[in-house]
Design an enzyme around this catalytic site. Structure first.
Site, mmCIF file in Angstrom:
data_model
loop_
_atom_site.group_PDB
_atom_site.id
_atom_site.type_symbol
_atom_site.label_atom_id
_atom_site.label_comp_id
_atom_site.label_asym_id
_atom_site.label_seq_id
_atom_site.Cartn_x
_atom_site.Cartn_y
_atom_site.Cartn_z
ATOM 1 N N GLU A 124 0.852 -1.186 0.000
ATOM 2 C CA GLU A 124 0.000 0.000 0.000
ATOM 3 C C GLU A 124 0.888 1.236 0.000
ATOM 4 O O GLU A 124 1.820 1.332 0.815
ATOM 5 C CB GLU A 124 -0.917 0.027 1.225
ATOM 6 N N ALA A 265 1.771 0.247 10.748
ATOM 7 C CA ALA A 265 1.407 -1.151 10.532
ATOM 8 C C ALA A 265 0.600 -1.222 9.252
ATOM 9 O O ALA A 265 0.169 -0.209 8.697
ATOM 10 C CB ALA A 265 0.602 -1.703 11.705
ATOM 11 N N MET A 266 0.369 -2.466 8.774
ATOM 12 C CA MET A 266 -0.336 -2.663 7.515
ATOM 13 C C MET A 266 -1.257 -3.858 7.617
ATOM 14 O O MET A 266 -0.857 -4.924 8.087
ATOM 15 C CB MET A 266 0.681 -2.868 6.385
ATOM 16 N N GLU A 267 -2.503 -3.688 7.140
ATOM 17 C CA GLU A 267 -3.577 -4.651 7.363
ATOM 18 C C GLU A 267 -3.659 -5.755 6.325
ATOM 19 O O GLU A 267 -4.733 -6.309 6.092
ATOM 20 C CB GLU A 267 -4.918 -3.902 7.414
ATOM 21 N N GLU A 301 -5.593 -2.340 12.890
ATOM 22 C CA GLU A 301 -5.275 -3.200 11.748
ATOM 23 C C GLU A 301 -6.195 -4.417 11.701
ATOM 24 O O GLU A 301 -6.593 -4.859 10.614
ATOM 25 C CB GLU A 301 -3.808 -3.626 11.791
#
Length: 874
Positions: A124, A265-267, A301
C-alpha cells in the site's frame, strides 16, 4: 521523465479498469539480490472496455525477463515510465510475467525489501508494482495463491496471505510454502514475510464456533515483548464481534514485527506487518503510552479485516472510506477498554496539533481529495483523524442503533467489493431513513469551521438563546465555503453546578440536547430557564471546529469546576491557559491570580480522577499555542509558558510535592487505567517541580529509582533540558543519559526514545547535540524509526527548529535531500515541517522558503517531496 514533472491524478477522471484479474498465482524464488518473481494471472476484458483497448500494467525498478500470453511469448510489450503496454490481447487469457528484483538495494520501504535480514513487503499504496508488472489499482480484485521458495538456513519461516495449503522441501538446502487466500483482494493487500523469526501462539474461538490460530512473529530474542500484542489482538477480535458483529474469516491470523517500516502497521489480509514499535511492549522497555499504542494499532489493523479488506476502496481518493472509518472504530475500542473521557481528550489533542494545522496550511484537502501527484502524500491527519471525526458526527446524528444498522447494511451490501465514500453514506441513509445529503459536504470541503457562539438570557420570558454562526476560511483550490451540517451537544449548568433539564419548542429533551447546525447562522431557544445558566457547548467535541464563545473568564472557571462533561472541564482549563499565555506574549499583562488559584483548587481535589487531573493541570504545548498566533512569536511563547509553569510551581510547590510523593507506587508495574492515571499525574507534577531546570535533583532521584520505563523516560526527558551553563544540572544530565544508553543500547525502540528526548530538548546546544548524534554508532539514516526518532523529532522542536538564524531549517533540508535519494515517503513527511512558513515572521518566512526552493532545485527530487514543496510555495 524527470521525477520533478509528475502527473496530477484527478478524481473526476476515474474510469473503471479495462481488464480484471480473477486469480493470480505468484511464485517468489527468494534471493537477497536476485529474487525471481513469476506471476501467472487469469485476465479478462471488462464488458465496459473498448474491444481494442490495450492491456496496461504498472511496474517500477523491475528487470523484465519475459511475458507470455496463453503460453506464447509476447513481442508486443512496450515500457514507458511505470507503464508496460501490450497492444493486442484476447478477451480472456493467461498472462505470465517473469521479473527479477533486488531486495537488498531496495531502501524505499515499498515492494519487497530486507528488514534486519528478513524479507518483507509493503504494497500500500503502490508497492506491488515493485515486484511484478500488474494493474496496480485497488478496484482490480483477485484471489491469490502464493508460493515462496528460499534457503532454509536464511528463511526457515515463509508466510503470505490466507491459509497454508502446502509446504515441503525443494532440495537439500531449499524449501517452499504455498498460501492460498480465498477472498478476493486488491494487490495493495498482498504480503509476504520470510526469515528467521520466533513465534508466539494462541487461539480465538469466533462467535460462529470456529477456532482461529493466532501467531505473532518477532525477530529472535524479542518474544518476551510480544505478549501484550497477543492480548490486544484477542481483545480486539472479541470487541469487534460484540460491537459490530464482525467475525474473522480465515483459519489463521498473523502479525509480524519488522524493524524497517515506513508506517505504523499494515492490514494485509490475514498477515499484518507491523513496525516493531507497535508490537513490542514490556514494562521495563515500554511506557504507558507505548502499551496503549500497541493495543490501539493492533485493534486498528485487525478491524481493517472488514472496514478495508472485505470492503475496500474503489480508488485512492476514497482512502478515508477505510481509514477514517477504522480510526473511529479503534477509538471506540480504546474508549471501551480504557477511559472514554481520557481517550477523547487525547484524540482531540492529536487532531488539533496535526490536522487543524494541516487544514490551515498549503496542503489542506478534503477527507476525500480531488487530486494528487503522489498518493503516499495523502496518508494524512485529514484522511485519518478528520475522517474519523466525520464518522463520529454521523454516529451522533443517527444515534448508536441506527448507525449500527447502517454499518451492517454497508458490510452486507458491499462485501467483496471496491466502493466509494458515497456508498458508505448511502448505507447509513438507507438504514436510518435519514437524508444526509447536506452532511456529505464534509467529504468534499476542506478547512476547519470556526463557530462563534452568542448567548442571551431573557429573565422575563425565562428563555435562554444560543446563536451559532459558522464560517470556514478559504483553502487552496476552494475559495468559497458552504455551511456544513454540525451536531452540537449542549448542556446548561445552573448556579449550583448541576445540569438543567432542557426544553426546546415545548418538548423536554433531558439534561443534554443534540442541536443540528446547518445554516451560516441559527438561533436555538431553551424554555423555562429562570436564571442565567452557563452554557456548555460542543460537549465531547461533537464536531471538529474551532469555537469562539462569548463566555467570560468567570464562566470558564465555573465550567472548569462544575461541567459534567469531562472533556469540556478540561477544555475550559485549556481555554483559560491559552488566553492567559497569548495575552502575556502580546504584553497585555494579564492577571494570573484567578488561574493560579483555580489550578491550586484542582490540585487539592483528592477525589479527582488522577488521569483527568493530569490533563487538567497540563498547559497547552507551544505548537498548539502557536496555532492561535499570526505571526507566531516563537521565543515569546516559550518564555511565557515557562514563566507560567514556574509561577504555578512557586505558588503550589508544597502541595505539588505532597501529591507527587503520595502517588509513589513501589509495587509491580500494572497497565490498568488506574495505575496509568497515577503515573500520569505524578509525572505531570514532576514536570512542574522541575520547571526552569533550577533543581533537577528530584528528576534524577526518580530516574535512579524508576522501576518502569514510563517513570524513567519522563525523568530523563526533564534532565535532558539541562544547559551546559548550569554545571551541576548538566553533570546530572550527562550521567543519566550515559547510564540510560549503556543499559538499553541493545533495545532499538528504547534507544529511539533516547535519541528523541535529546532532539526535543530545550537546551541551547540542542542542534549541535542532534548533529553529533548523526554520527552516533547506532544511528542509521536508512532506518525510518531512527530517522523519525532524531530528525523527525527535531522538526517538532518548536523552539530550536525555528531558530531565528535558520540553522534548524538548513539542517532539516539537508537531511531531506539525503533521505529523498532512497526513501521518498519518509523525506516527504519531513518536508511537511517546512510547509507552514506563512505563519511565521518575515525573516523566518524567507529562510524557510529558501530551503523549500533548495529541495526543488535538484534534478532528481522525488515526486513525493516535489508535491509537498510546490504546494507549500504556491
Amino acid at each position: 521523465m524527470k521525477e520533478s514533472s509528475p502527473i496530477t491524478v484527478r478524481r473526476a477522471d476515474y474510469s473503471p479498469p479495462a481488464f480484471f484479474v480473477d486469480h493470480i498465482d505468484l511464485r517468489f524464488e527468494l534471493h537477497a539480490t536476485r529474487t525471481r518473481v513469476t506471476a501467472t494471472s487469469s485476465v479478462r476484458r471488462s464488458p465496459q472496455a473498448r474491444p481494442n483497448a490495450p492491456l496496461v500494467l504498472n511496474g517500477v525498478a523491475l528487470r523484465l525477463l519475459s511475458i507470455s500470453i496463453d503460453d506464447q511469448l509476447s513481442d508486443d510489450a512496450r515500457i514507458d515510465g511505470e507503464d508496460l503496454t501490450i497492444g493486442s490481447v484476447p478477451d480472456r487469457f493467461k498472462l505470465v510475467v517473469e521479473t527479477e528484483i533486488n531486495p537488498t538495494d531496495n531502501k524505499s520501504g515499498e515492494g519487497l525489501y530486507l528488514s534486519a535480514g528478513s524479507y518483507c513487503t509493503q504494497c500500500e499504496a503502490q508497492g506491488f508494482r515493485r515486484m511484478t508488472y500488474f494493474p496496480d489499482r485497488p478496484d482490480v480484485m483477485s484471489s491469490y495463491r502464493t508460493t515462496l521458495v528460499a534457503n532454509r538456513s536464511d528463511a526457515p519461516v515463509l508466510l503470505s496471505n490466507g491459509n497454508l495449503v502446502d509446504s515441503g522441501d525443494v532440495d537439500a538446502d531449499r524449501h517452499f510454502a504455498t498460501w492460498e487466500d480465498p477472498h478476493k483482494k486488491p494487490c495493495y493487500l498482498f504480503a509476504l514475510v520470510a526469515g528467521r523469526l520466533e513465534r508466539l501462539d494462541d487461539s480465538f474461538t469466533t462467535m460462529g464456533g470456529r477456532e482461529v490460530a493466532l501467531h505473532v512473529y518477532v525477530e529472535p530474542g524479542n518474544i518476551d515483548q510480544a505478549g501484550h500484542c497477543m492480548e490486544s489482538l484477542i481483545k480486539s477480535m472479541k470487541w469487534d464481534e460484540e460491537t459490530f458483529g464482525r467475525e474473522y474469516d480465515l483459519d489463521i491470523f498473523m502479525i509480524v514485527a519488522v524493524s524497517f517500516f515506513n508506517m505504523g502497521a499494515m492490514e494485509n489480509k490475514g498477515l499484518n506487518i507491523f513496525n516493531t514499535r507497535y508490537v513490542f511492549a514490556r514494562p521495563d522497555t515500554a511506557t504507558d503510552v507505548d502499551f496503549q499504542g500497541v493495543e490501539a494499532v493492533v485493534a486498528h489493523e485487525y478491524f481493517h479485516n472488514w472496514s478495508g479488506n472485505r470492503v475496500t476502496c474503489r480508488d485512492w481518493f476514497q482512502l478515508s472510506l477505510k481509514e477514517g472509518f477504522t480510526v473511529f472504530r479503534d477509538q471506540e475500542f480504546s474508549s471501551d477498554v480504557g477511559s472514554r473521557a481520557i481517550k477523547r481528550i487525547e484524540d482531540v489533542q492529536r487532531l488539533r496539533a496535526a490536522q487543524f494545522r494541516e487544514d490551515a496550511g498549503p496542503t489542506a484537502h478534503p477527507i476525500r481529495p480531488d487530486s494528487y501527484q503522489e498518493i503516499s502524500n495523502f496518508y494524512t491527519p485529514t484522511v485519518y483523524e478528520k475522517g474519523a471525526e466525520v464518522v463520529r458526527m454521523a454516529h451522533a446524528l443517527l444515534g448508536a442503533a441506527a448507525f449500527r444498522r447502517g454499518c451492517d447494511l454497508y458490510f452486507e451490501r458491499h462485501d467483496g467489493q471496491a466502493v466509494t465514500c458515497d456508498d458508505f453514506v448511502t448505507a447509513l441513509e438507507d438504514a436510518s431513513e435519514r437524508d444526509l445529503s447536506h452532511f456529505r459536504l464534509w467529504y468534499a470541503q476542506a478547512g476547519t469551521p470556526v463557530v462563534t457562539a452568542r448567548t442571551q438570557h431573557d429573565a422575563e420570558r425565562q428563555t435562554f438563546s444560543i446563536t451559532l454562526c459558522q464560517h470556514t476560511e478559504p483553502t487552496p483550490g476552494q475559495a468559497e465555503k458552504k455551511p456544513l451540517h454540525l451536531p452540537v451537544r449542549v448542556g446548561l449548568i445552573d448556579a449550583a453546578g448541576g445540569d438543567l433539564p432542557l426544553t426546546i419548542d415545548g418538548a423536554s429533551v433531558g439534561t443534554e440536547a443534540l442541536l443540528e447546525l446547518r445554516e451560516a447562522e441559527q438561533t436555538f431557544v431553551f424554555e423555562g430557564v429562570a436564571q442565567r445558566p452557563v452554557a456548555s457547548l460542543f460537549r465531547g467535541f461533537s464536531a471538529p471546529i474551532r469555537l469562539r464563545a462569548d463566555e467570560t473568564d468567570d464562566d470558564a472557571l465555573f465550567r472548569m469546576a462544575h461541567d459534567s462533561d469531562a472533556f469540556n472541564r478540561w477544555e475550559a482549563a485549556q481555554q483559560l491557559a491559552t488566553a492567559l499565555l497569548l495575552a502575556a506574549v502580546r504584553e497585555q499583562q494579564p492577571d494570573r491570580g484567578p488561574f493560579i488559584d483555580a489550578f491550586g483548587t484542582a490540585l487539592g481535589a483528592d477525589e479527582a480522577d488522577p488521569a483527568l487531573l493530569a490533563h487538567a493541570l497540563s498547559l497547552p504545548d507551544e505548537a498548539l499555542l502557536a496555532a492561535e498566533m499570526d505571526p507566531i512569536d516563537v521565543e515569546g511563547l516559550h518564555a511565557e509558558r515557562e514563566s507560567l509553569r514556574a509561577a504555578l510551581r512557586e505558588a503550589h510547590r508544597d502541595a505539588m510535592l505532597r501529591r507527587y510523593e503520595s502517588l509513589s507506587d513501589a509495587g509491580p508495574y500494572s497497565k490498568d487505567p488506574a495505575a496509568i492515571g497515577r503515573r500520569s499525574l505524578r509525572n505531570t507534577l514532576l514536570g512542574y517541580l522541575s520547571a526552569g531546570n533550577d533543581d533537577l535533583s528530584l528528576a534524577a532521584a526518580q530516574f535512579d529509582s524508576a522501576t518502569n520505563m514510563t517513570d524513567s523516560i519522563r525523568a530523563l526527558a526533564l534532565l535532558a533540558n539541562a544547559d551546559a551553563n548550569r554545571s551541576a544540572e548538566s553533570a546530572l544530565r550527562d550521567r543519566c543519559l550515559s547510564s540510560f544508553y549503556e543499559q538499553w543500547h541493545d533495545q532499538a525502540l528504547v534507544t529511539d526514545k533516547w535519541f528523541t528526548i535529546q532532539a526535543l530538548s530545550t537546551r541551547s546546544s540542542c542542534l549541535d547535540d542532534v548533529k553529533a548524534l548523526l554520527s552516533h554508532e547506532t544511528f542509521n539514516i536508512e532506518n525510518p524509526n531512527r530517522v523519525r526518532a532524531l530528525i523527525g523529532a527535531f522538526g517538532a522542536n518548536h523552539l530550536h527548529f525555528h531558530a531565528i538564524d535558520g540553522s534548524g531549517y538548513r539542517f532539516q533540508a539537508q537531511r531531506i535531500i539525503e533521505i529523498d535519494a532512497f526513501n521518498p515517503q519518509v523525506a516527504a513527511r519531513l518536508t511537511s515541517s517546512l510547509a507552514h512558513w506563512r505563519r511565521h515572521n518575515e525573516p523566518r518566512q524567507e529562510l524557510m522558503k529558501r530551503e523549500l526552493g533548495r529541495l526543488l532545485d535538484r534534478p532528481d527530487v522525488s515526486r513525493d517531496v516535489f508535491e509537498i514543496a510546490t504546494k507549500a510555495l504556491a
